[in-house]
Design an enzyme around this catalytic site. Structure first.
Site, short mmCIF file in Angstrom:
data_model
loop_
_atom_site.label_atom_id
_atom_site.label_comp_id
_atom_site.label_asym_id
_atom_site.label_seq_id
_atom_site.Cartn_x
_atom_site.Cartn_y
_atom_site.Cartn_z
CD GLU A 151 0.26 5.94 -3.85
OE1 GLU A 151 -0.61 5.15 -4.23
OE2 GLU A 151 0.64 6.00 -2.68
CG ASP B 176 -7.81 4.21 -0.81
OD1 ASP B 176 -7.81 2.97 -0.93
OD2 ASP B 176 -7.02 4.81 -0.06
CG ASP C 21 -2.25 0.65 0.99
OD1 ASP C 21 -2.33 1.48 0.07
OD2 ASP C 21 -3.21 0.32 1.71
#
Length: 944
Positions: free
Chosen positions: A558, A632, A555
């Protein structure tokens, strides 16, 4: 044709006269270098062509006297091709020719043109070369800001660029800024319908299309709602009450897009239940098409001249989205404009900016701009179709692994299982209800509250992690766990990284606190460091893999060190990297992070198939057995629709495994609070049913999201149409496993793409170039999701020169037309191509069960074939030729299906099996034939 033949003869003969250096060009072992006359430090001095293979030419260009020798993070090929090509000087150009491709470089401008061997131009750099360089220096590193522009014919279409959320499909004439963000994955690869691709080897912030920055609204003349020039009227209403105005003021900009700009909101304005409008008139200085970008969280609608120009869109307060639209405007003409915004909770984010008009011929060109790099560096990749181009992309960046077979099954997840009992209880419920499942996911915060990054389990909630994992395995299921590159600075793992200088520590120095409890301070590790990658894996192995964890959910890759920070502060938070300034390496973190886990796990257990799911990605990700999900996303019908185009473009970016949160992650409050019998609950159930139907035909099939709980039985009770539909498509997914897993095998052996835009298979039909809401799932199935509430039909385009069968009814449909098709609540419109052969297995509860006896559906009317692929499903023995294939071929003239000899073998391979052949014939009732198969060739004629 005669001219091209003479050219090739010239190439062969004149190559004898090309020495190591000849005037303005030099022949190298794998190509040529052209040196141009340059009177400026910012014009191209050297252009290099390198032959990777007959179909792939690398182009590098620099204003310097030499090329960079820096190793690429993206590419993996060993070396260029040293034979099978030649080069000559002709008519002021250096012409390099392979068996399939001609690349020509102008000796005066450096302009590169690519053609086929017949002389048909495939791609040409902009007239004069299209290369632009300007100096940039960051943290002492000197480099260039780069741009390359290419010509593009009017009928060209562009795809790829990763996965974005503005529901755009064909990027011709559009603009996209490539950076990594939750819900946004940027991959610098462009696929053209002209059967070529461009891989842009640069890791910095990149722009496709217009290289200018979007500007604020003060580029226009603005008038308030009374007609006074100077800005729009911004009205801040408490509790959305127009009679309770907190402040009304004139604003020249709507720029509240990050943690810095939101400080410009009126101080102490109560955002909960509020409403803000910007109202007035806007006057353009130029005539033409303006490209607007809306950045929004909360409920947002835009009106122009009293008409809705952007229908209401929603995103949760903490996770904004972008939406793009264009408006034709005339210089000096006033247009009424109103932005109506209802923030969703506390401080939300909102912005509206625009790009002024540019000539259409410029806007429609192929342009790539990057903030920082040593040189222009791109790969031209040609093919005879989209699959060959993607094969070339993987030749350069690495082959896609075959994912473990269990990953093709159903995954259940939620945010989050807070205890062992919750997780095991959910899994047991699936088993008790006989709903197939292969993977259950343990999301974030299983660790002690103050120990993020420790990889420890909170003993109060997970008293015996090993026993929990063993219990999952005992129910024939795998377990995936969430691992972040984030470490609280008080943990031992953080200290181990920090001691080596392997942490991005700006967030610690700035005392940035996260959202847990009263807030904790953390840093992210520097995945660009080889040593840090090894340490990251070793820590995961010690605490997680050694306990039996099967797969990894990477997760915030980025990296999302601070959500909603400005781009500049995001760079500040992750610099310097081990390789250089974050400005230069801004987009590639997810790639090197995936490398850490892939290399790490294979070093410990080389035969256990790695599986990673990551929220971000970059070119080359597929070689690390990594899939990406779309982040998300919101729980809205428009978000569901946007996933179709997002997934298709991601697939056409060369990375075949993609998934999404079925039902969306961030939930509107009306769904969280919905009562039994309410319209909101009815819509929630229908939304999930429709999204589930779509998800069953994606490369990976995965349910996840915030409350309400996402288990099938928690969405709707048994017997409800939503429950019935979700169970039906879960079981159908497993019955189709022989087909689906064969597609997974094809990603490795054939460089195949599973989720396929219609243009990939039917590109000769121009209508398909812009179809973004239906697609092929493998070669046989056309999937047509329903993405509007209460719809029981939708329009479907059936491509020309192909006929179709309705999967459910058997109805025969001729191609080349659009039809309104039935879409009852419980079914997705699904069609099978004429000539398809669809192998299907028996009902199973997990992929651990062997499907030896198959039903083979033959959709007659055209010749067809399909190759069934099988292997052990969980290891890398397929790399050592431990697998089998069985080719099925149908001949329409003789009405005979041929089942060839089995090729290859693997441990556990079925020896004797029964194939039930189901014949689907236009206008006739289905018939069946039974075939006993022992691995030897057999034929069977259609049963009348």
């Amino acid at each position: 044709m005669r001219k091209q033949q003479l050219l090739w003869v010239g190439l062969l003969s004149m190559s004898l006269f090309i020495g190591c250096k000849s005037g303005p060009y030099q022949k190298t072992s794998d190509g040529v270098i052209v040196t141009l006359k340059s009177d400026s430090a910012h014009t191209t001095k050297n252009v290099r062509l390198q032959v990777i293979n007959d179909d792939i030419i690398r182009v590098s260009a620099t204003p310097d006297g030499k090329f960079s020798d820096k190793k690429s993070l993206v590419t993996v090929f060993d070396k260029g091709q040293t034979t099978g090509w030649d080069a000559i000087e002709e008519n002021g150009n250096i012409v390099l020719k392979t068996a399939t491709t001609i690349a020509s470089v102008s000796l005066t401008t450096g302009e590169v043109t690519f053609s086929d061997t017949e002389g048909n131009v495939l791609l040409a750099e902009n007239k004069g070369g299209g290369k632009h360089f300007s100096d940039i220096e960051v943290e002492g590193k000197k480099a260039y800001t780069l741009q390359q522009v290419f010509e593009s014919p009017a009928d060209e279409a562009f795809y790829g660029l990763g996965q974005h959320q503005a529901d755009e499909f064909n990027y011709k004439g559009k603009n996209e800024v490539l950076f990594q963000y939750n819900t946004k994955v940027s991959v610098p690869f462009v696929l053209s319908n002209k059967n070529y691709g461009i891989l842009w080897d640069n890791y910095s912030l990149t722009k496709f299309g217009d290289s200018r920055d979007y500007l604020d609204l003060d580029q226009f003349k603005l008038y308030d709602k009374t007609g006074k020039e100077g800005g729009l009227t911004a009205t801040y209403m408490v509790n959305a009450d127009p009679n309770n105005v907190f402040v009304e003021r004139t604003e020249k900009q709507i720029d509240y897009e990050n943690l810095e700009t939101v400080k410009k909101f009126p101080q102490d304005f109560p955002f909960y239940n509020s409403r803000i409008t910007w109202d007035g008139e806007i006057e353009a200085n130029e005539t033409g098409k303006y490209h607007f970008i809306l950045y929004y969280a909360g409920y947002t609608t835009i009106y122009m001249d009293g008409q809705v120009i952007v229908p209401e869109r929603w995103r949760t307060a903490w996770n904004p989205n972008s939406y793009k639209f264009t408006v034709d405007m005339k210089a000096g003409e006033k247009r009424k404009i109103k932005l109506d915004w209802k923030p969703d909770g506390g401080i939300s984010y909102i912005g509206l900016k625009a790009l002024s008009p540019r000539p259409a011929e410029e806007q429609n060109k192929l342009s790539l701009w990057s903030e920082m790099g040593d040189e222009i560096d791109y790969y031209f990749i040609r093919g005879n179709n989209a699959d060959e181009v993607i094969k070339g992309y993987r030749t350069v960046t690495g082959k896609s692994q075959i994912m473990p077979k269990w990953a093709m099954g159903f995954w259940q997840s939620r945010e989050r299982y807070k205890t062992s009992d919750e997780l095991l209880g959910a899994l047991k419920e699936y088993r008790d209800r006989k709903i197939p499942i292969d993977n259950i996911v343990l999301d974030w915060s299983y660790w002690p509250q103050d120990a993020w990054g420790s990889h420890d389990f909170d003993a109060a909630r997970f008293p015996d992690p090993k026993a929990m994992i063993d219990s999952v395995h005992a129910m024939d299921t795998r377990i995936m766990i969430s691992v972040w590159p984030k470490f609280y600075y008080t943990t031992d793992n953080y200290k181990a990284f920090d001691e080596k200088g392997w942490m991005f520590n700006r967030a610690v120095k700035d005392s940035i606190r996260d959202w847990i409890g009263t807030g904790y301070i953390a840093g992210f590790y520097d995945a660009y460091s080889e040593g840090a990658r090894k340490m990251f894996w070793n820590q995961m192995n010690d605490k997680l893999y050694s306990k039996g964890i099967d797969a990894w959910w990477m997760d915030a890759s980025e990296p999302d060190i601070l959500s909603n920070a400005s781009i500049q502060y995001r760079k500040d938070l992750m610099t310097p990297t081990a390789l250089g300034p974050s400005t230069e390496y801004f987009n590639a973190y997810a790639l090197v992070n995936a490398e850490a886990i892939y290399d790490g796990q294979r070093s410990v257990n080389p035969n256990d198939r790695v599986f990673l799911l990551t929220r971000s990605g970059f070119a080359g990700l597929q070689r690390y057995s990594t899939a990406t999900w779309s982040g998300d996303i919101g729980t809205r019908w428009e978000d569901m629709k946007a996933q179709i185009s997002a997934g298709l473009n991601f697939a056409m970016s060369g990375i075949p495994y993609w998934t999404m949160d079925i039902g969306g992650f961030c939930v509107e409050k009306r769904y969280e609070q919905a009562k039994e019998g309410s319209e909101d609950l009815k819509e929630w159930r229908e939304l999930n049913a429709r999204w589930f139907q779509f998800g069953a035909f994606c490369p990976l099939f995965r349910s996840h999201g915030q409350y309400p709980y996402r288990e099938i039985y928690n969405i709707a009770p048994e017997g409800h149409p939503a429950y019935n539909s979700m169970v039906y498509y879960t079981k159908l997914r497993y019955r189709m496993m022989p087909y689906i897993y064969s597609l997974a095998g094809m990603t490795w052996f054939n460089d195949y793409t599973i989720m396929r835009a219609m243009v990939m298979d039917f590109g000769g039909d121009a209508i398909t170039h812009n179809i973004s809401d239906q697609y092929m799932f493998g070669p046989s199935l056309m999937v047509c999701p329903v993405y509007t509430y209460k719809s029981t039909s939708r329009d479907v385009y059936f491509p020309a020169n192909t006929n179709w069968y309705n999967y459910e009814t058997g109805e025969y449909i001729t191609g080349g037309k659009t039809m309104k098709v039935s879409a009852p609540y419980e079914r997705i419109p699904l069609f099978v191509k004429e000539g398809a052969i669809l192998p299907m297995g028996t009902d199973i509860q997990s992929t651990k069960e062997v499907q030896a006896d198959l039903t083979v559906k033959v959709y007659t009317g055209k010749d067809g074939e399909f190759t069934l692929y099988e292997d052990e499903g969980v290891n890398y023995n397929y790399e050592k030729d431990a697998y089998s294939t069985i080719k099925f071929s149908y001949d329409e003239a003789s009405k005979v299906l041929t089942i060839d000899d089995i090729k290859g073998e693997y441990n556990g391979m079925p020896k004797d099996r029964t194939f039930n052949i189901e014949w689907i014939v236009k206008g006739k009732k289905n018939t069946a034939s039974e075939v006993k198969y022992n691995g030897k060739k057999v034929t069977v004629k259609i049963s009348e």
